[in-house]
Design an enzyme around this catalytic site. Structure first.
Site, PDB file in Angstrom:
ATOM      1  N   GLU A  29     -12.653  -0.329  43.662  1.00 49.34           N
ATOM      2  CA  GLU A  29     -13.291  -0.683  43.886  1.00 49.34           C
ATOM      3  C   GLU A  29     -13.061  -1.970  42.709  1.00 49.34           C
ATOM      4  OE1 GLU A  29     -15.296  -2.050  45.578  1.00 49.34           O
ATOM      5  OE2 GLU A  29     -15.815  -0.177  47.038  1.00 49.34           O
ATOM      6  N   GLU A  68     -10.682 -14.028  39.447  1.00 49.24           N
ATOM      7  CA  GLU A  68     -11.647 -13.769  38.724  1.00 49.24           C
ATOM      8  C   GLU A  68     -11.840 -14.238  37.063  1.00 49.24           C
ATOM      9  OE1 GLU A  68     -12.683  -9.715  38.568  1.00 49.24           O
ATOM     10  OE2 GLU A  68     -14.552  -9.777  39.962  1.00 49.24           O
ATOM     11  N   LYS A 114     -13.794   9.491  33.188  1.00 50.38           N
ATOM     12  CA  LYS A 114     -13.657   8.528  32.228  1.00 50.38           C
ATOM     13  C   LYS A 114     -14.594   7.359  31.921  1.00 50.38           C
ATOM     14  CE  LYS A 114     -10.898   5.936  30.635  1.00 50.38           C
ATOM     15  NZ  LYS A 114     -11.540   4.997  29.958  1.00 50.38           N
TER      16      LYS A 114
HETATM   17  P1  ADP Z   1     -11.136  -4.109  32.435  1.00 49.54           P
HETATM   18  O1  ADP Z   1     -10.332  -5.498  31.586  1.00 49.54           O
HETATM   19  O2  ADP Z   1     -12.745  -5.262  33.040  1.00 49.54           O
HETATM   20  O3  ADP Z   1     -11.549  -3.666  30.965  1.00 49.54           O
HETATM   21  P2  ADP Z   1      -9.468  -2.182  33.346  1.00 49.54           P
HETATM   22  O4  ADP Z   1      -9.447  -2.185  35.085  1.00 49.54           O
HETATM   23  O5  ADP Z   1      -8.721  -2.315  32.126  1.00 49.54           O
HETATM   24  O6  ADP Z   1     -11.015  -3.652  33.111  1.00 49.54           O
HETATM   25  O7  ADP Z   1     -10.748  -0.894  32.699  1.00 49.54           O
HETATM   26  C1  ADP Z   1     -11.864  -0.677  34.069  1.00 49.54           C
HETATM   27  C2  ADP Z   1     -11.327   1.043  33.830  1.00 49.54           C
HETATM   28  O8  ADP Z   1     -10.415   1.732  33.549  1.00 49.54           O
HETATM   29  C3  ADP Z   1     -11.910   1.705  32.376  1.00 49.54           C
HETATM   30  O9  ADP Z   1     -12.260   2.713  32.243  1.00 49.54           O
HETATM   31  C4  ADP Z   1     -10.292   1.570  31.454  1.00 49.54           C
HETATM   32  O10 ADP Z   1      -9.844   2.556  30.253  1.00 49.54           O
HETATM   33  C5  ADP Z   1     -10.474   2.319  32.520  1.00 49.54           C
HETATM   34  N1  ADP Z   1      -7.835   2.326  32.364  1.00 49.54           N
HETATM   35  C6  ADP Z   1      -7.499   1.131  31.978  1.00 49.54           C
HETATM   36  N2  ADP Z   1      -5.929   1.438  31.885  1.00 49.54           N
HETATM   37  C7  ADP Z   1      -5.813   2.382  32.398  1.00 49.54           C
HETATM   38  C8  ADP Z   1      -5.005   3.014  33.327  1.00 49.54           C
HETATM   39  N3  ADP Z   1      -3.974   2.931  32.633  1.00 49.54           N
HETATM   40  N4  ADP Z   1      -4.642   3.873  33.582  1.00 49.54           N
HETATM   41  C9  ADP Z   1      -6.107   4.575  34.301  1.00 49.54           C
HETATM   42  N5  ADP Z   1      -7.222   3.896  33.424  1.00 49.54           N
HETATM   43  C10 ADP Z   1      -7.373   3.024  32.818  1.00 49.54           C
END
Ligand code: ADP
Length: 477
Positions: free
Chosen positions: A246, A379, A171
Site C-alpha cells: 500500500e 504525493e 517492524k
Molecule cells: P516514509 O518516507 O513515509 O517514512 P518509508 O517507505 O521510508 O516511508 O517507510 C515506511 C516503512 O518502510 C518504515 O517502517 C521504514 O522504516 C521502512 N523502510 C524504509 N526503508 C526500508 C528498506 N530499505 N527496507 C525495508 N523497509 C524499509
C-alpha cells in the site's frame, strides 16, 4: 528513562535505544525505544520460523481468545493509548482515540474471523473422488508499517496474520514505535506462544532490509512510500515471496455544480487537512466545475480560517503538527514548487509558532492549479491541497483519473446519474459519494489500483487472500 525493548522469541531484548520525540513539543521525549540490529532481525525471523508449525496448527478457539483479549484491552485503554499516539505522531487527541478504537475493533473482527475459518467440499469431475479446498497459513509474515497510523495499520496487519495461523516479524516506523510496542506487549500478555509475534523496532535500512533479504520470510505486507515499496517488490520477487503493497495516493475529490455546498466543503476540509493531510487517502486534488468554483473556494477558505493548528493534546485543536522536520521540509518545498509553477496561493503556506516548539504549518490551499503541475501529480503527504477548475462532469472524471495513483476518489453531487457514473468509472480502489475520501470502515476491503497498491486487498474477510495460500486436495473415496 526505561528502554522499551524488542520482543524476540518471547524475550524482551535490546540495549541501544532511540528517542521518540513529540512533534507538538520537540522538548518532550515520549520514550526510549530499542534500535534493532540485523542480528536481532535474523533472530526474530528464526524464532518466527520455529514457532510456525505449532501456531499454524493451533486451535481456532485459542486464536480467538488471544485476539479478543487484545481487542478488549486496547478498548479499555483507549484514552491512554490515544494520548500516546497523539504525542508520538501529532494527530489530535480525538483523532488518536478514534484510531485506537478502530484498532480494537480490528482485533475483535479477526477474533470472530478465527472462528469462521472454512473451506469448500466439491465433487470431482471424475467419479469416486472428492475435492476439498482449504486455506493454509503462509508461514512467516514480515510486517513493515508507516508512521501515519501508528496503531491502526499495525492492527490491520497483525490481527489477520495471527488469525489465519501465521507467525510474524513486525517492524514499525522509526518515528512511532510507542503504539506498536504497546500492542505487541498486549498480545504477548494475552498469551501468544513465544516466537509467534516478534517485534523489531529500528531503522528501515537495517531491520527492514534484513527482512527483505531473508529467504525465511514467506510473505511481506508493506505500507509506506512508493520508493520503499518498489524495493520490497524487487526483493520479494527475487525470493519468490508473496507481497502486498500500500503506497501513495493523489486522491481526487470532484465537486459538481449541483453539489450541496456545505457537504462538499466539509468533505474537502476533512479529507484534505485533518490528520494534517498525512493520510494516504487524503484528498489533495479538488476538481471543481465552473459554476460552483468561486463559491466553493470562498466557503472552503472561510472554513480553513476557522481551523485551529496547535499542540495535538490541546483541547480545541483541529490540526496537529506535521510529523517531523523532514516531512515539514517536503511540505514547504512543494509549497514553493506550487508558487513557481504558477498556482495561486489562496490560503496558508506559512509556518506557525505555538506555545510549545513543534512542526506547525498552516493548512495550505492552491487555486488555479492544473492537473499537470507537480503539486497535482506527486504525493506531498501534508496539509497542502490544490483546486483544479474544470468545465463539466466529463472533464472532471477524466482529470480525476489522470494520475499515476488510484487509492481513493470522491464526488460531491446531488445527481444520482453522476454519482452512479462516477462509482462505475473512477479508477480508484475506493470511491466516496458526498463523503471525505479518507475515513473508511474496518470490516470491508481497503486498497487501490495503479501506483497506489499491489496485491490483494487488506481488511475485512478479503484479508484472507494475502495471509493464506489456497490448497486443493483430491481424495479417492
Ligand atoms: P516514509 O518516507 O513515509 O517514512 P518509508 O517507505 O521510508 O516511508 O517507510 C515506511 C516503512 O518502510 C518504515 O517502517 C521504514 O522504516 C521502512 N523502510 C524504509 N526503508 C526500508 C528498506 N530499505 N527496507 C525495508 N523497509 C524499509
Amino acid at each position: 528513562m526505561t528502554i522499551y525493548k524488542n520482543l524476540i522469541a518471547g524475550e524482551w531484548v535490546g540495549l541501544d535505544a532511540t528517542k521518540n520525540i513529540n512533534p507538538s513539543d520537540t522538548n518532550e521525549v515520549v520514550g526510549l525505544y530499542a534500535d534493532g540490529t540485523t542480528e536481532d532481525t535474523k533472530n526474530a525471523i528464526a524464532a518466527a520460523k520455529a514457532a510456525f508449525p505449532a501456531w499454524s496448527r493451533s486451535g481456532i478457539w485459542e486464536r480467538h481468545v488471544i485476539l479478543k483479549k487484545a481487542g478488549d484491552e486496547i478498548m479499555a485503554r483507549k484514552d491512554e493509548l490515544g494520548a500516546l499516539l497523539a504525542r508520538e505522531e501529532g494527530k489530535t487527541l480525538p483523532e488518536a482515540i478514534g484510531e485506537t478504537i478502530r484498532a480494537s475493533q480490528i482485533f475483535e473482527f479477526f477474533a470472530g474471523e478465527a472462528l469462521r475459518l472454512a473451506g469448500e467440499v466439491i465433487p470431482s469431475v471424475r467419479p469416486n473422488i472428492g475435492v476439498e479446498i482449504t486455506r493454509d497459513p503462509l508461514g512467516v509474515i514480515g510486517i513493515i508499517t508507516p508512521w501515519n497510523f501508528p496503531i491502526a495499520i499495525p492492527a490491520w496487519k497483525i490481527a489477520p496474520a495471527l488469525c489465519y495461523g501465521n507467525t510474524v516479524v513486525f517492524k514499525p516506523a522509526e518515528l512511532v514505535p510507542g503504539c506498536s510496542w504497546a500492542i505487541v506487549d498486549i498480545l504477548h500478555r494475552a498469551g501468544l506462544p513465544k516466537g509467534v509475534l516478534n517485534l523489531v523496532m529500528g531503522k528501515g535500512s537495517v531491520v527492514g532490509q534484513a527482512m527483505l533479504d531473508s529467504p525465511d520470510v514467506t510473505g511481506i505486507t508493506f505500507t509506506g512510500s512508493t520508493g520503499t515499496g518498489r524495493r520490497v517488490a524487487a526483493a520479494s520477487i527475487e525470493h519468490n515471496r508473496k507481497f502486498q503493497l500500500e503506497m501513495g495516493g493523489k486522491n481526487p475529490m470532484v465537486v459538481l455544480d449541483d453539489a450541496d455546498l456545505t457537504v462538499a466543503v466539509e468533505a474537502a476540509a476533512n479529507s484534505g487537512f485533518f490528520s494534517t493531510g498525512q493520510r494516504c487517502t487524503a484528498s489533495s486534488r479538488l476538481i471543481v466545475t465552473e459554476g460552483i468554483h468561486d463559491k466553493f473556494v470562498a466557503a472552503l477558505t472561510e472554513k480553513l480560517q476557522a481551523l485551529v493548528v496547535d499542540n495535538a493534546m490541546k483541547p480545541g485543536t483541529h490540526i496537529g503538527p506535521v510529523v517531523d522536520e523532514r516531512q515539514l521540509k517536503t511540505d514547504t518545498d512543494y509549497i514553493e514548487i506550487g508558487r513557481k509553477e504558477g498556482a495561486k496561493l489562496a490560503f496558508g503556506g506559512e509556518l506557525i509558532t505555538r506555545e510549545t516548539p513543534g512542526f506547525y504549518l498552516q493548512p495550505t490551499l492552491f487555486t488555479e492549479a492544473t492537473n499537470q503541475m507537480r503539486i497535482s501529480r506527486e504525493e506531498i503527504f501534508g496539509p497542502v491541497v490544490s483546486v483544479i477548475r474544470v468545465k463539466d462532469y466529463e472533464e472532471a472524471l477524466a482529470t480525476a483519473n489522470d494520475t499515476p495513483f488510484g487509492l481513493s476518489a470522491g464526488i460531491a453531487t446531488t445527481s444520482l446519474k453522476h454519482a452512479t457514473h462516477f462509482k462505475r468509472n473512477s479508477e480508484a480502489g475506493m470511491v466516496m459519494v458526498n463523503l471525505p475520501t479518507a475515513g473508511v470502515d474496518f470490516h470491508v476491503p481497503f486498497g487501490g489500483r495503479k501506483g497506489s497498491s499491489y496485491g490483494p486487498r487488506e481488511q475485512g474477510k478479503y484479508a484472507a487472500e494475502f495471509y493464506t495460500s489456497v490448497k486443493t486436495a483430491y481424495t479417492l473415496a
